[in-house]
Design a protein around this motif. Sequence first.
Motif, PDB file in Angstrom:
ATOM      1  N   UNK A 252       0.853  -1.194   0.000  1.00 36.09           N
ATOM      2  CA  UNK A 252       0.000   0.000   0.000  1.00 36.09           C
ATOM      3  C   UNK A 252       0.891   1.248   0.000  1.00 36.09           C
ATOM      4  N   UNK A 253       0.260   2.401  -0.206  1.00 37.25           N
ATOM      5  CA  UNK A 253       0.991   3.664  -0.276  1.00 37.25           C
ATOM      6  C   UNK A 253       1.320   4.198   1.114  1.00 37.25           C
ATOM      7  N   UNK A 254       2.115   3.455   1.814  1.00 35.72           N
ATOM      8  CA  UNK A 254       2.604   3.839   3.133  1.00 35.72           C
ATOM      9  C   UNK A 254       4.113   3.647   3.114  1.00 35.72           C
ATOM     10  N   UNK A 255       4.903   4.719   3.280  1.00 38.44           N
ATOM     11  CA  UNK A 255       6.350   4.621   3.106  1.00 38.44           C
ATOM     12  C   UNK A 255       7.009   3.478   3.869  1.00 38.44           C
ATOM     13  N   UNK A 256       6.647   3.257   5.109  1.00 38.91           N
ATOM     14  CA  UNK A 256       7.307   2.213   5.892  1.00 38.91           C
ATOM     15  C   UNK A 256       6.991   0.823   5.335  1.00 38.91           C
ATOM     16  N   UNK A 257       5.742   0.619   4.919  1.00 38.26           N
ATOM     17  CA  UNK A 257       5.349  -0.661   4.338  1.00 38.26           C
ATOM     18  C   UNK A 257       6.053  -0.877   3.004  1.00 38.26           C
ATOM     19  N   UNK A 258       6.061   0.171   2.186  1.00 41.41           N
ATOM     20  CA  UNK A 258       6.696   0.067   0.870  1.00 41.41           C
ATOM     21  C   UNK A 258       8.198  -0.175   1.011  1.00 41.41           C
ATOM     22  N   UNK A 259       8.824   0.506   1.951  1.00 41.60           N
ATOM     23  CA  UNK A 259      10.262   0.351   2.151  1.00 41.60           C
ATOM     24  C   UNK A 259      10.592  -1.090   2.554  1.00 41.60           C
ATOM     25  N   UNK A 260       9.813  -1.662   3.455  1.00 42.01           N
ATOM     26  CA  UNK A 260      10.043  -3.046   3.886  1.00 42.01           C
ATOM     27  C   UNK A 260       9.855  -4.019   2.721  1.00 42.01           C
ATOM     28  N   UNK A 261       8.856  -3.772   1.897  1.00 42.74           N
ATOM     29  CA  UNK A 261       8.613  -4.650   0.744  1.00 42.74           C
ATOM     30  C   UNK A 261       9.742  -4.556  -0.263  1.00 42.74           C
ATOM     31  N   UNK A 284       3.601   9.232  -4.470  1.00 43.33           N
ATOM     32  CA  UNK A 284       4.574   8.525  -5.301  1.00 43.33           C
ATOM     33  C   UNK A 284       5.915   8.481  -4.571  1.00 43.33           C
ATOM     34  N   UNK A 285       6.053   7.450  -3.725  1.00 43.57           N
ATOM     35  CA  UNK A 285       7.199   7.365  -2.817  1.00 43.57           C
ATOM     36  C   UNK A 285       8.385   6.565  -3.377  1.00 43.57           C
ATOM     37  N   UNK A 286       8.204   5.901  -4.495  1.00 38.73           N
ATOM     38  CA  UNK A 286       9.213   4.939  -4.944  1.00 38.73           C
ATOM     39  C   UNK A 286      10.596   5.561  -5.148  1.00 38.73           C
ATOM     40  N   UNK A 287      10.742   6.689  -5.867  1.00 34.03           N
ATOM     41  CA  UNK A 287      12.098   7.226  -6.068  1.00 34.03           C
ATOM     42  C   UNK A 287      12.818   7.523  -4.747  1.00 34.03           C
ATOM     43  N   UNK A 288      12.123   8.133  -3.794  1.00 34.65           N
ATOM     44  CA  UNK A 288      12.758   8.471  -2.521  1.00 34.65           C
ATOM     45  C   UNK A 288      13.147   7.218  -1.746  1.00 34.65           C
ATOM     46  N   UNK A 289      12.283   6.228  -1.735  1.00 33.42           N
ATOM     47  CA  UNK A 289      12.571   5.015  -0.979  1.00 33.42           C
ATOM     48  C   UNK A 289      13.744   4.248  -1.604  1.00 33.42           C
TER      49      UNK A 289
END
Length: 426
Positions: A252-261, A284-289
């Motif tokens: 989902x669009x949650x930085x902590x969840x996306x980062x872990x995935x 749109x968090x992907x580039x930063x993560x």
Amino acid sequence: MNAVSPFAFDSPDQAIQALAQQITATDIENVDFGSSLASLRSVHRRILAEPILADRDSPAADVSAMDGYAICKSDLPLDGVIEVTGESIPGSPPPSRSETGIIRIFTGAIVPEGCDRVIQREHTEELAGTSADHSNSMGQIRWTERARSIPSGSNIRRQGENLTAGSVAIPAGLELTSPRLAALTNFGVQRLKVHRPVRVAVLTTGDELASASSENEPPLPPWKIRNSNASALVGLLANQPWIDCVSPIHAVDEPSVLRASVLQAIEHHDVVLMTGGVSMGDYDYVPRILQEVGAEIVFHKLPLRPGKPILGAIHSSPTGSTLILGLPGNPVSATMGARRFAMPLIRKFAGIRDWAERPPHVTIQEIGEKTLPLHWMRGVRMIQPGVAELVLGKGSGDLATLALTDGFIEMPPDANHPGPWPYFAW
């Protein structure tokens, strides 16, 4: 980088090459090879990691290319009835040449010592009683005028003319197709080295994507969409023995969840295909993560439609490099982008020697007058060999139209003529 361009690269091919320079083939595995069905299936279409050498000459001896009669020049002046004194058949040692007759020979049989040509059966007159199963005689023939003109060396496949012992029979980096499996058997291969299949993760993102539903669940609300990107990407990757694709992951669009995935996907895979989260929106968090986890972003945005926000990155670690391809979330962009960018780069990971795309070209009927200052991927349907027609959709979310295509063409900026254009089939 072009100093006057907002893009890191001017074309898809340049961007693909930049990523490919940081990719090395997967590890090498030793596998047994035999003639059993299980063995053949286990190596079929795997990628060869070292060349296969011929263990002996091919052919292993001079053999006949025809059914006929093995003779030498001195046999041709013989007039009248000539006796057949022996036969050379495949799978058996050849008989000795006789001074009082000639040798019947069959295709693939060894040419007897002293014989320098093979006369086809149709260039002789075979007399009654010449069949191989005749009980009392091996037969008799007469020469025709055509037979007397057959030169030395005719209809003989010379020892080693295909390949000599120790020569490369199959180069490394080739896919083990059916003819190559035959070559492995022919040259006595019992153990070979192949590249490990490429581990590919599909990671979709977005709160709008619904999980798989059952028939008993309520209808999907209009603010949710089904995860078609996962199906499209897995479909592209499926049935390739040099790709190991696991079940898709969703974040989902949650930085902590996306980062872990992202970290989990990078740790266990050679390639991570992501959809969504690469544009300029607040979610749109992907580039930063990717930057936070230590990935090098090689490009973000290309002069491309659909799929302009596409992102390519490499994450390096002591155990190797992982390719990360961030595809836009719109399904047409994601599907075309995965086909155009991911597939050749996965081929490079797989150890395929000629990994770069070499698409066929097609011409287009009724191309229209519209142009774009971008590389334009346009869905088409093949209507005859080498000719396609455009399948015009209503945008990057039009999956119904995409489903009617056989593939897409790629037109360079400002082009609008019929082609021919490179064609990328699904």
